[in-house]
Design a protein around this motif. Structure first.
Motif, PDB file in Angstrom:
ATOM      1  N   LEU A  86       0.848  -1.204   0.000  1.00 34.24           N
ATOM      2  CA  LEU A  86       0.000   0.000   0.000  1.00 34.24           C
ATOM      3  C   LEU A  86       0.879   1.249   0.000  1.00 34.24           C
ATOM      4  O   LEU A  86       0.651   2.195  -0.767  1.00 34.24           O
ATOM      5  CB  LEU A  86      -0.910  -0.004   1.239  1.00 34.24           C
ATOM      6  N   ALA A  87       1.894   1.249   0.855  1.00 33.25           N
ATOM      7  CA  ALA A  87       2.789   2.414   0.952  1.00 33.25           C
ATOM      8  C   ALA A  87       3.565   2.623  -0.353  1.00 33.25           C
ATOM      9  O   ALA A  87       3.691   3.744  -0.839  1.00 33.25           O
ATOM     10  CB  ALA A  87       3.754   2.222   2.118  1.00 33.25           C
ATOM     11  N   LEU A  88       4.049   1.531  -0.931  1.00 33.62           N
ATOM     12  CA  LEU A  88       4.810   1.650  -2.185  1.00 33.62           C
ATOM     13  C   LEU A  88       3.921   2.193  -3.308  1.00 33.62           C
ATOM     14  O   LEU A  88       4.318   3.083  -4.059  1.00 33.62           O
ATOM     15  CB  LEU A  88       5.394   0.287  -2.579  1.00 33.62           C
ATOM     16  N   ALA A  89       2.699   1.670  -3.388  1.00 32.50           N
ATOM     17  CA  ALA A  89       1.787   2.110  -4.455  1.00 32.50           C
ATOM     18  C   ALA A  89       1.310   3.542  -4.216  1.00 32.50           C
ATOM     19  O   ALA A  89       1.057   4.276  -5.173  1.00 32.50           O
ATOM     20  CB  ALA A  89       0.593   1.154  -4.528  1.00 32.50           C
ATOM     21  N   ILE A 146       2.163   8.876   4.740  1.00 31.47           N
ATOM     22  CA  ILE A 146       1.698   7.492   4.847  1.00 31.47           C
ATOM     23  C   ILE A 146       1.841   7.088   6.309  1.00 31.47           C
ATOM     24  O   ILE A 146       2.895   7.334   6.918  1.00 31.47           O
ATOM     25  CB  ILE A 146       2.569   6.562   3.967  1.00 31.47           C
ATOM     26  N   THR A 147       0.791   6.502   6.862  1.00 33.87           N
ATOM     27  CA  THR A 147       0.837   6.057   8.259  1.00 33.87           C
ATOM     28  C   THR A 147       0.352   4.618   8.340  1.00 33.87           C
ATOM     29  O   THR A 147      -0.759   4.315   7.898  1.00 33.87           O
ATOM     30  CB  THR A 147      -0.052   6.948   9.152  1.00 33.87           C
ATOM     31  N   THR A 175      13.911   7.227   5.032  1.00 36.32           N
ATOM     32  CA  THR A 175      15.158   7.913   4.647  1.00 36.32           C
ATOM     33  C   THR A 175      15.263   8.106   3.131  1.00 36.32           C
ATOM     34  O   THR A 175      16.112   8.849   2.669  1.00 36.32           O
ATOM     35  CB  THR A 175      16.395   7.117   5.116  1.00 36.32           C
ATOM     36  N   GLU A 176      14.399   7.408   2.373  1.00 41.95           N
ATOM     37  CA  GLU A 176      14.528   7.458   0.911  1.00 41.95           C
ATOM     38  C   GLU A 176      13.323   8.064   0.216  1.00 41.95           C
ATOM     39  O   GLU A 176      13.227   8.000  -1.010  1.00 41.95           O
ATOM     40  CB  GLU A 176      14.744   6.043   0.370  1.00 41.95           C
ATOM     41  N   LEU A 177      12.384   8.614   0.970  1.00 40.39           N
ATOM     42  CA  LEU A 177      11.182   9.155   0.327  1.00 40.39           C
ATOM     43  C   LEU A 177      11.449  10.553  -0.218  1.00 40.39           C
ATOM     44  O   LEU A 177      11.859  11.436   0.536  1.00 40.39           O
ATOM     45  CB  LEU A 177      10.020   9.206   1.323  1.00 40.39           C
TER      46      LEU A 177
END
Ligand SMILES: NC(=O)c1ccc[n+]([C@@H]2O[C@H](COP(=O)([O-])OP(=O)(O)OC[C@H]3O[C@@H](n4cnc5c(N)ncnc54)[C@H](OP(=O)(O)O)[C@@H]3O)[C@@H](O)[C@H]2O)c1
Length: 212
Positions: free
Chosen positions: A107-110, A121-122, A155-157
């Motif tokens: 879900l977070a990746l999409a 995103i939580t 750290t990568e968003l």
């Protein structure tokens, strides 16, 4: 995120935790309430986190979004004595890994495809990541992995996006049968749980595990 009403997808909105979060958000924001059940209202959506393609399609239909929140995810309770070595497809651990862990991770990746700049995103883990219970090895495994993944992903968003995870103890309204598996654990009031999600959405934090 700027102030003002936000468009938020809340997966698991009809559950014990999700209902408290929904209640805290819906007065000021547009909340799309998603879960496994057939929708009853126009602002509800049937969505299975384990169906990655359906999740991607739903996000594209709904987007752009200011925030994606998950209070969903299942895992089996089972005494370790009754857990045997098995491939993922037949393992007692399969449900937790595919539903609560990878369902929320996917879900977070999409969500990155539809999240507005500065969006958040939580996700939801749980106290067993650090405080074991008898029969809870599946939950401990997925909760610990989810918290570690969120810290790393944060750290990568790019684009000012943020990701956090709420790790509650026993939440007000949890059925007695489930509470019995958590002897001696603190009960957390629903409004207090909801505040943790509001912090994740609106306080600017990134990569946090909020333990309540
Ligand atoms: N309750 C607690 O005290 C507590 C404490 C710490 C952590 N947690 C964690 O918080 C999460 C929610 O717990 P809860 O007590 O609120 O559970 P719950 O009452 O069973 O609610 C779970 C919600 O998630 C939805 N859901 C489950 N699997 C899904 C999937 N694959 N795709 C989409 N939606 C799905 C359900 O949809 P339907 O309503 O349509 O079935 C339901 O709305 C769980 O991961 C749990 O481990 C709970």
């Amino acid at each position: 995120m700027n102030s003002g009403p936000k468009k938020i997808l809340l997966v698991g909105a009809k559950g014990v935790v999700g209902r408290w979060v929904h209640r805290a958000l819906k007065a000021d924001h547009t909340v799309i309430a998603a879960g496994l059940e057939e929708p009853l209202e126009a602002d509800e959506l049937q969505l299975d986190l384990t169906d990655t393609e359906a999740v991607q399609q739903a996000l594209h239909r709904l987007g752009p979004l200011d925030a994606v929140v998950s209070t969903a995810g299942r895992a089996h309770f089972r005494a370790l004595a009754n857990v045997t070595a098995a491939p993922l497809a037949t393992s007692v651990y399969g449900l937790g890994l595919q539903d609560k862990l990878m369902g929320q991770v996917n879900l977070a990746l999409a969500a990155r495809e539809v999240l507005k700049p500065g969006g958040s995103i939580t996700l939801t883990s749980g106290t067993t990541s650090t405080e074991p219970i008898l029969g809870g090895s599946a939950l401990s495994m997925v909760n610990g992995a989810l918290e570690s993944w969120v810290r790393a992903a944060a750290t990568e968003l790019p684009q000012g996006w943020r990701i956090n995870v709420v790790s509650p103890s026993l939440v007000e309204g949890t059925p007695a049968a489930s509470c019995a598996a958590f002897p001696g654990f603190e009960r957390v009031s629903g409004p207090r749980v909801a505040l943790a999600y509001l912090r994740c959405l609106f306080s600017g934090i990134n990569g946090h595990v909020i333990r309540i």
